[in-house]
Design an enzyme around this catalytic site. Structure first.
Site, short mmCIF file in Angstrom:
data_model
loop_
_atom_site.label_atom_id
_atom_site.label_comp_id
_atom_site.label_asym_id
_atom_site.label_seq_id
_atom_site.Cartn_x
_atom_site.Cartn_y
_atom_site.Cartn_z
N TRP A 47 0.84 -1.20 0.00
CA TRP A 47 0.00 0.00 0.00
C TRP A 47 0.87 1.24 0.00
CZ3 TRP A 47 -2.61 -4.33 0.73
CH2 TRP A 47 -3.98 -4.36 0.43
N TRP A 49 0.66 4.77 0.98
CA TRP A 49 1.11 5.60 2.09
C TRP A 49 1.58 4.77 3.26
CZ3 TRP A 49 -2.48 9.21 5.33
CH2 TRP A 49 -3.62 8.54 5.78
N GLN A 122 -3.05 7.72 -3.06
CA GLN A 122 -3.23 8.00 -1.64
C GLN A 122 -2.47 9.27 -1.29
OE1 GLN A 122 -2.27 4.22 0.39
NE2 GLN A 122 -4.42 4.07 0.99
N ASP A 183 -10.86 5.82 4.77
CA ASP A 183 -11.82 5.25 3.84
C ASP A 183 -13.27 5.59 4.14
OD1 ASP A 183 -9.42 4.11 3.17
OD2 ASP A 183 -10.13 2.05 3.19
N TYR A 374 -13.54 1.49 12.33
CA TYR A 374 -12.56 1.96 11.34
C TYR A 374 -12.28 3.46 11.50
CZ TYR A 374 -10.02 0.52 7.11
OH TYR A 374 -9.06 0.17 6.20
N GLU A 418 -3.65 -2.28 14.11
CA GLU A 418 -3.95 -1.38 13.01
C GLU A 418 -4.54 -0.06 13.52
OE1 GLU A 418 -6.70 -1.44 8.91
OE2 GLU A 418 -6.73 -3.14 10.31
#
Length: 454
Positions: A47, A49, A122, A183, A374, A418
């Protein structure tokens, strides 16, 4: 959690040494021949960034690997200068991740690299990461790597300035919530309401995230249906950016994304003299981005920066951590610095004036605040790191110190997750997460003057 934070940060040894070992072990376990996967369980590819943030920490412990990380990402740069937000590992079987390379179909797009990638981008934190990586471990090898990377970083910035300035006022727009990095932030609720979506669409796909993480912690199927619809619109036009205003359903100027673009120009102004370039144009572009950010995205009524929906022309009212990101700009005017710091210290994000809790991703006082889902409430190491960098840039070392304690305390409490519950510190999302480990290493490193100042 405060007791854990205190015990983890009493000195350079003890708890911090153990955390250092944990972070290095996490990054080593996630290394994949020329890049670091964000996590082995949920994110098996590279990914964009993530790799930038990971390079920042790797520079303190594996400097050669930090440059391989960035080089591998930029080998997948498109001919127009975009750096894709996912570079897929061709060794993995079809269906190993959704949405995978078969969904994106990048091979059919003009100017795409040989490697399968997404068609989105991103936040451009890569030039800042490269400058910090060089500052952490300067050497002839690092300088040679920086010299090779510099023209690619310039091309990335040129793409944003020429292809993505849909509003025509000097800011880049994002064409999908995924491009913001946040997101399913509440910042995108209003623009997303205009995107048609039917949750039943997701029956045709297999989401991998909810197989590893509780569905209550992730974007909904309606969110994903709209994400798919936005990608389909962009993909059907060959991921071209000409005429976006005529046909694309999601066009937003994001304060974090554009603050990263401005910080990149400041970093390139530092890099340019080392590699034989001219810093002047970078300084000029940085000043224009900051001016446009203040003009277009700063709301004097709320004292924070907010995204602008180009479809309606209106600022999005949700107060999210995106609004704090412009602190990373060293030329942000004092009035905006003071207002954003006040917002960061308010009940919405901080606690009094000590910053002794990690910043949530969304206003704690909002009725739809979700501390488990999230980007709708949890704390993330990367945006906390960016805000801390901004606090140091503007000589708010006392607040930066409090934020550092709270960030280190998250990992001391729950490990390299995360993201985290913003009040209890419980670990959420994937365990053994790359940028959490990497940015922890940066926090544990010897304090230094932020490279973006001056």
């Amino acid at each position: 959690m405060s007791a854990v934070v205190s015990g983890a940060t009493d000195g350079p040894g003890g708890g911090e040494e153990e955390l250092h070992r944990l972070a290095v072990a996490t990054l080593d376990a996630n290394w994949e021949h020329d890049h670091t996967v964000p996590s082995r369980t949920l994110y098996p590819h590279q990914w964009s960034w993530d790799s930038a943030f990971i390079a920042v920490g790797l520079a303190h412990v594996r400097p050669a690997r930090a440059w391989r990380e960035l080089a591998s990402l930029f080998r997948a740069q498109w001919a127009d200068g975009r750096v894709p937000h996912i570079v897929f590992n061709p060794r993995l079987p079809v269906g190993a991740y959704f949405p995978g390379p078969e969904f994106w179909g990048s091979a059919r797009a003009d100017g795409a690299p040989a490697a399968p990638t997404s068609g989105l981008i991103q936040p451009p934190v890569h030039a800042l990461a490269a400058w910090l990586a060089y500052g952490a471990a300067p050497s002839e090898a690092a300088l040679a790597a920086l010299r090779r990377l510099y023209p690619r970083l310039v091309a990335q910035q040129r793409y944003l300035a020429t292809r993505r300035d849909v509003g025509g006022d000097g800011l880049a727009c994002v064409v999908h919530p995924w491009e913001s990095g946040l997101d399913n932030s509440p910042a995108w609720d209003a623009p997303m309401d205009a995107v048609p979506g039917d949750p039943a669409v997701m029956r045709a796909y297999r989401r991998h995230d909810t197989a590893h993480v509780h569905a209550a912690h992730r974007p909904t199927d309606l969110d994903y249906a709209r994400y798919v619809a936005i990608v389909a619109s962009y993909r059907e036009h060959g991921y071209r950016d000409d005429g976006l205003a005529r046909w694309h359903p999601f066009l937003v100027e994001c304060p974090l994304f554009n603050a990263a673009a401005g910080a990149a120009e400041h970093a390139l102004a530092r890099i340019a003299p080392l590699v034989g370039g001219d810093p002047g144009p970078h300084r000029e572009r940085a000043a224009r981005i900051t001016e446009a950010l203040v003009l277009r995205l700063y709301d004097p009524g709320t004292g924070t920066f907010q995204p602008r929906d180009l479809r309606t022309g209106r600022l999005v009212p949700a107060r999210t951590v995106l609004g704090l990101a412009p602190l990373i700009l060293p030329d942000l005017p004092a009035a905006q610095v003071d207002a954003v710091v006040a917002e960061a210290c308010s009940a919405r994000f901080g606690l009094a004036r000590r910053m002794d809790r990690p910043l949530p991703s969304y206003d704690r006082t909002a009725p739809d605040f979700e501390p488990l889902r999230y980007w709708r409430g949890p704390s993330w190491m990367n945006v906390n790191w960016l805000v801390r960098y901004g606090l140091l840039t503007h000589d708010r070392a006392d607040l930066a110190a409090g934020l550092r304690r709270s960030m280190v305390g998250l990992v001391a409490t729950a490990g390299c997750h995360e993201y985290f519950h913003p009040d209890t510190g419980a670990g959420l999302g994937s365990p053994s997460f790359g940028w959490t480990a990497s940015l922890l290493l940066d926090l544990l490193a010897e304090e230094r003057e932020p490279a973006g100042t001056g």
